[in-house]
Write a protein that holds these residues in place. Structure first.
Motif, PDB file in Angstrom:
ATOM      1  N   PRO A  71      24.056  51.144  83.761  1.00 13.70           N
ATOM      2  CA  PRO A  71      23.104  50.011  83.721  1.00 13.70           C
ATOM      3  C   PRO A  71      23.636  49.129  82.338  1.00 13.70           C
ATOM      4  O   PRO A  71      23.462  48.703  82.109  1.00 13.70           O
ATOM      5  CB  PRO A  71      21.687  50.772  83.927  1.00 13.70           C
ATOM      6  CG  PRO A  71      21.673  52.002  84.409  1.00 13.70           C
ATOM      7  CD  PRO A  71      22.689  52.167  84.252  1.00 13.70           C
ATOM      8  N   VAL A  72      23.739  50.428  81.086  1.00 15.73           N
ATOM      9  CA  VAL A  72      23.851  50.007  79.933  1.00 15.73           C
ATOM     10  C   VAL A  72      25.106  49.842  79.873  1.00 15.73           C
ATOM     11  O   VAL A  72      25.657  48.410  78.847  1.00 15.73           O
ATOM     12  CB  VAL A  72      23.525  51.088  78.815  1.00 15.73           C
ATOM     13  CG1 VAL A  72      23.781  50.640  77.590  1.00 15.73           C
ATOM     14  CG2 VAL A  72      22.088  51.694  79.114  1.00 15.73           C
ATOM     15  N   LEU A  73      26.050  50.142  80.568  1.00 18.58           N
ATOM     16  CA  LEU A  73      27.009  49.260  80.447  1.00 18.58           C
ATOM     17  C   LEU A  73      27.387  47.949  81.728  1.00 18.58           C
ATOM     18  O   LEU A  73      28.509  47.269  81.064  1.00 18.58           O
ATOM     19  CB  LEU A  73      28.554  50.279  81.348  1.00 18.58           C
ATOM     20  CG  LEU A  73      28.534  51.580  80.068  1.00 18.58           C
ATOM     21  CD1 LEU A  73      30.021  52.358  80.992  1.00 18.58           C
ATOM     22  CD2 LEU A  73      29.129  51.594  79.110  1.00 18.58           C
ATOM     23  N   VAL A  78      28.190  42.267  80.908  1.00 19.16           N
ATOM     24  CA  VAL A  78      27.737  40.917  80.742  1.00 19.16           C
ATOM     25  C   VAL A  78      27.205  39.989  79.485  1.00 19.16           C
ATOM     26  O   VAL A  78      27.739  38.889  79.608  1.00 19.16           O
ATOM     27  CB  VAL A  78      26.146  40.949  81.511  1.00 19.16           C
ATOM     28  CG1 VAL A  78      24.921  39.022  81.766  1.00 19.16           C
ATOM     29  CG2 VAL A  78      25.986  41.400  82.888  1.00 19.16           C
ATOM     30  N   MET A  79      26.814  40.636  78.923  1.00 21.39           N
ATOM     31  CA  MET A  79      26.825  40.289  77.025  1.00 21.39           C
ATOM     32  C   MET A  79      27.916  40.198  76.599  1.00 21.39           C
ATOM     33  O   MET A  79      27.907  39.131  76.319  1.00 21.39           O
ATOM     34  CB  MET A  79      25.143  40.827  76.310  1.00 21.39           C
ATOM     35  CG  MET A  79      24.408  41.681  76.420  1.00 21.39           C
ATOM     36  SD  MET A  79      22.928  39.877  76.546  1.00 21.39           S
ATOM     37  CE  MET A  79      22.822  39.550  78.490  1.00 21.39           C
ATOM     38  N   ILE A  82      29.307  36.975  78.447  1.00 23.17           N
ATOM     39  CA  ILE A  82      28.214  35.073  78.017  1.00 23.17           C
ATOM     40  C   ILE A  82      28.422  34.827  75.614  1.00 23.17           C
ATOM     41  O   ILE A  82      28.844  33.972  75.758  1.00 23.17           O
ATOM     42  CB  ILE A  82      26.896  35.474  77.516  1.00 23.17           C
ATOM     43  CG1 ILE A  82      25.699  35.661  79.297  1.00 23.17           C
ATOM     44  CG2 ILE A  82      26.044  34.423  76.680  1.00 23.17           C
ATOM     45  CD1 ILE A  82      24.523  36.329  78.819  1.00 23.17           C
ATOM     46  N   ALA A  83      29.182  35.669  75.297  1.00 21.63           N
ATOM     47  CA  ALA A  83      29.459  35.908  73.718  1.00 21.63           C
ATOM     48  C   ALA A  83      31.336  35.365  74.331  1.00 21.63           C
ATOM     49  O   ALA A  83      31.093  34.755  73.256  1.00 21.63           O
ATOM     50  CB  ALA A  83      29.695  37.200  73.996  1.00 21.63           C
ATOM     51  N   ALA A  84      32.155  35.625  75.196  1.00 25.35           N
ATOM     52  CA  ALA A  84      33.349  35.054  75.272  1.00 25.35           C
ATOM     53  C   ALA A  84      33.246  33.168  75.918  1.00 25.35           C
ATOM     54  O   ALA A  84      33.680  33.110  74.786  1.00 25.35           O
ATOM     55  CB  ALA A  84      33.805  36.155  76.122  1.00 25.35           C
ATOM     56  N   ALA A  85      32.340  33.533  77.145  1.00 21.41           N
ATOM     57  CA  ALA A  85      31.457  31.940  76.832  1.00 21.41           C
ATOM     58  C   ALA A  85      31.477  30.921  75.888  1.00 21.41           C
ATOM     59  O   ALA A  85      31.780  30.020  75.807  1.00 21.41           O
ATOM     60  CB  ALA A  85      31.170  31.455  78.250  1.00 21.41           C
ATOM     61  N   ALA A  86      30.375  31.447  75.028  1.00 24.91           N
ATOM     62  CA  ALA A  86      30.113  31.087  73.795  1.00 24.91           C
ATOM     63  C   ALA A  86      31.194  30.918  73.282  1.00 24.91           C
ATOM     64  O   ALA A  86      31.127  29.343  72.317  1.00 24.91           O
ATOM     65  CB  ALA A  86      28.712  31.346  73.190  1.00 24.91           C
ATOM     66  N   GLU A  87      31.407  31.702  72.935  1.00 26.83           N
ATOM     67  CA  GLU A  87      32.493  31.341  71.489  1.00 26.83           C
ATOM     68  C   GLU A  87      34.077  30.204  72.388  1.00 26.83           C
ATOM     69  O   GLU A  87      34.365  29.472  71.066  1.00 26.83           O
ATOM     70  CB  GLU A  87      33.800  33.024  71.140  1.00 26.83           C
ATOM     71  CG  GLU A  87      32.840  33.601  70.617  1.00 26.83           C
ATOM     72  CD  GLU A  87      32.633  32.930  69.024  1.00 26.83           C
ATOM     73  OE1 GLU A  87      33.200  32.378  68.484  1.00 26.83           O
ATOM     74  OE2 GLU A  87      31.913  33.897  68.553  1.00 26.83           O
ATOM     75  N   THR A  88      34.016  30.099  72.990  1.00 27.90           N
ATOM     76  CA  THR A  88      35.271  29.613  74.314  1.00 27.90           C
ATOM     77  C   THR A  88      34.868  27.765  74.101  1.00 27.90           C
ATOM     78  O   THR A  88      35.034  26.818  73.792  1.00 27.90           O
ATOM     79  CB  THR A  88      35.465  29.235  75.046  1.00 27.90           C
ATOM     80  OG1 THR A  88      35.787  30.792  75.924  1.00 27.90           O
ATOM     81  CG2 THR A  88      36.059  28.999  76.463  1.00 27.90           C
ATOM     82  N   TRP A 119      24.295  38.836  68.568  1.00 27.88           N
ATOM     83  CA  TRP A 119      23.780  40.256  68.278  1.00 27.88           C
ATOM     84  C   TRP A 119      23.620  40.824  69.561  1.00 27.88           C
ATOM     85  O   TRP A 119      23.436  42.254  69.617  1.00 27.88           O
ATOM     86  CB  TRP A 119      23.647  39.649  67.462  1.00 27.88           C
ATOM     87  CG  TRP A 119      23.241  39.062  66.726  1.00 27.88           C
ATOM     88  CD1 TRP A 119      23.003  37.861  66.137  1.00 27.88           C
ATOM     89  CD2 TRP A 119      23.836  40.090  65.358  1.00 27.88           C
ATOM     90  NE1 TRP A 119      23.374  37.923  64.973  1.00 27.88           N
ATOM     91  CE2 TRP A 119      23.347  39.417  64.217  1.00 27.88           C
ATOM     92  CE3 TRP A 119      23.680  41.943  65.483  1.00 27.88           C
ATOM     93  CZ2 TRP A 119      23.755  39.481  62.904  1.00 27.88           C
ATOM     94  CZ3 TRP A 119      23.692  41.942  63.765  1.00 27.88           C
ATOM     95  CH2 TRP A 119      24.257  40.879  62.510  1.00 27.88           C
ATOM     96  N   SER A 120      23.457  40.143  71.391  1.00 24.83           N
ATOM     97  CA  SER A 120      23.015  40.682  72.430  1.00 24.83           C
ATOM     98  C   SER A 120      23.933  41.797  72.643  1.00 24.83           C
ATOM     99  O   SER A 120      23.747  43.217  73.194  1.00 24.83           O
ATOM    100  CB  SER A 120      22.626  40.347  73.216  1.00 24.83           C
ATOM    101  OG  SER A 120      21.318  39.170  73.175  1.00 24.83           O
ATOM    102  N   SER A 121      25.086  41.563  72.351  1.00 18.48           N
ATOM    103  CA  SER A 121      26.114  42.342  72.869  1.00 18.48           C
ATOM    104  C   SER A 121      26.955  43.339  71.780  1.00 18.48           C
ATOM    105  O   SER A 121      26.753  44.567  72.058  1.00 18.48           O
ATOM    106  CB  SER A 121      28.075  41.320  72.922  1.00 18.48           C
ATOM    107  OG  SER A 121      28.005  41.053  71.612  1.00 18.48           O
ATOM    108  N   VAL A 122      26.816  43.558  70.390  1.00 16.18           N
ATOM    109  CA  VAL A 122      26.242  43.980  69.828  1.00 16.18           C
ATOM    110  C   VAL A 122      25.792  45.466  69.823  1.00 16.18           C
ATOM    111  O   VAL A 122      26.372  46.817  70.005  1.00 16.18           O
ATOM    112  CB  VAL A 122      26.503  43.553  68.504  1.00 16.18           C
ATOM    113  CG1 VAL A 122      26.587  44.127  67.214  1.00 16.18           C
ATOM    114  CG2 VAL A 122      27.832  43.307  67.701  1.00 16.18           C
TER     115      VAL A 122
END
Length: 310
Positions: A71-73, A78-79, A82-88, A119-122
């Motif tokens: 589940p953590v993976l 997901v996170m 989301i971070a990749a979409a935000a950077e794009t 920060w969520s992905s980290v």
């Protein structure tokens, strides 16, 4: 002289009723002069260990850690997306700023998404990393115990192989390859040959580590072009982290399934196609299935006598 009647001989309507005691009033919760020493233990209830119960087996720890790690993976997947979409989105705004003025609302939302996704992905990666290291250690020990051998890698070397820069490009893959080799029951004197599933994970792991290192080094560069390049590298690093986390889920399930004492789930059965007009046949099972026992055996009917020549 009149005597009172016997109460037992009177009907129910004429019998004297006993006065009912008045209900006690609620005086509130109990009060103690000191803190009570009794109480329930913190956490869920567990069966108390018996005198013959020893520590948990490594395969049980592997199964438990895999249940926590998967589940953590998925959260990392997901996170990271989301971070990749935000950077794009941030890079798209940088391209638009070359000719047009940007909306303050769009810039604020972009910064919020980058901050939240980053920060969520980290945090998810750190939690998944701790569980992955622990799972790999116990799976390595469980595979050695199942094969009846002694693991030559120590706990410190396993942890260092995941964390030391440069060494973490080769050590995790070789560790999981040895675990897979031992779990499959292959000879100990034979060189481990990673499966295709493990090789794909190894390639994605190396790419993810290199992209993360490149993104970290890019933070020390200055200039407008360096900032734009850093956004692109961060986006690719987030995509690599999502793909590596997904491949890790597959590897964790694969190796954990190999270490199970008894295979579970559907069994594969090879069916051979017979000649035309005949139903397909399947190979005989390894063990004959038990036949149901009848209460009493019935004799087979006697065959018809062969006709005699006239």
């Amino acid at each position: 002289m009149a005597t009172p009647p016997d109460p037992a001989a009177l009907p129910d309507s004429l019998r004297p009723r006993r006065p009912e005691p008045a209900p006690d009033r609620y005086a509130g919760p109990p009060r103690y002069r000191s803190v009570p020493r009794w109480g329930l233990p913190v956490g869920p209830w567990r069966m108390p260990p018996g005198p013959d119960d020893g520590p948990a087996a490594p395969v049980d720890r592997v199964r438990w850690l895999a249940g926590q790690l998967v589940p953590v993976l998925w959260v990392v997947v997901v996170m990271s997306l989301i971070a990749a979409a935000a950077e794009t989105w941030r890079y798209t705004l940088l391209l638009q700023s070359r000719s047009d003025a940007l909306s303050p609302v769009a810039v604020a939302w972009s910064d919020a998404m980058v901050w939240f996704g980053g920060w969520s992905s980290v945090a998810a990666v750190i939690a998944a990393g701790v569980l992955t290291i622990s799972w790999s250690r116990w799976s390595y020990q469980a595979a050695a115990e199942r094969a009846g051998t002694r693991p030559w890698r120590s706990r410190r070397s396993i942890v260092a192989g995941w964390l030391v820069p440069g060494w973490n490009l080769a050590a995790p893959g070789s560790l999981l390859a040895e675990t897979e080799h031992t779990a499959l029951g292959l000879p100990a004197d034979r060189r481990p040959s990673p499966s295709r599933e493990l090789m794909v994970w190894w390639v994605m792991w190396v790419a993810c580590v290199l992209l993360a290192a490149l993104a970290l080094i890019g933070r020390f560069r200055t200039g407008t072009q360096a900032l734009a390049d850093g956004v692109v590298v961060h986006a690719w690093a987030d995509v690599g982290a999502a793909v590596a986390a997904y491949r890790t889920i597959r590897v964790v399930r694969w190796i954990t399934g190999l270490l199970e004492p008894e295979p579970r789930g559907p069994r594969e059965l090879l069916v051979r196609a017979g000649p035309a007009g005949e139903p397909p046949t399947s190979p005989a099972p390894d063990r004959p299935e038990p036949q149901p026992q009848l209460d009493r055996a019935e004799p087979d009917p006697a065959p018809d006598p062969a006709p005699r020549p006239g």
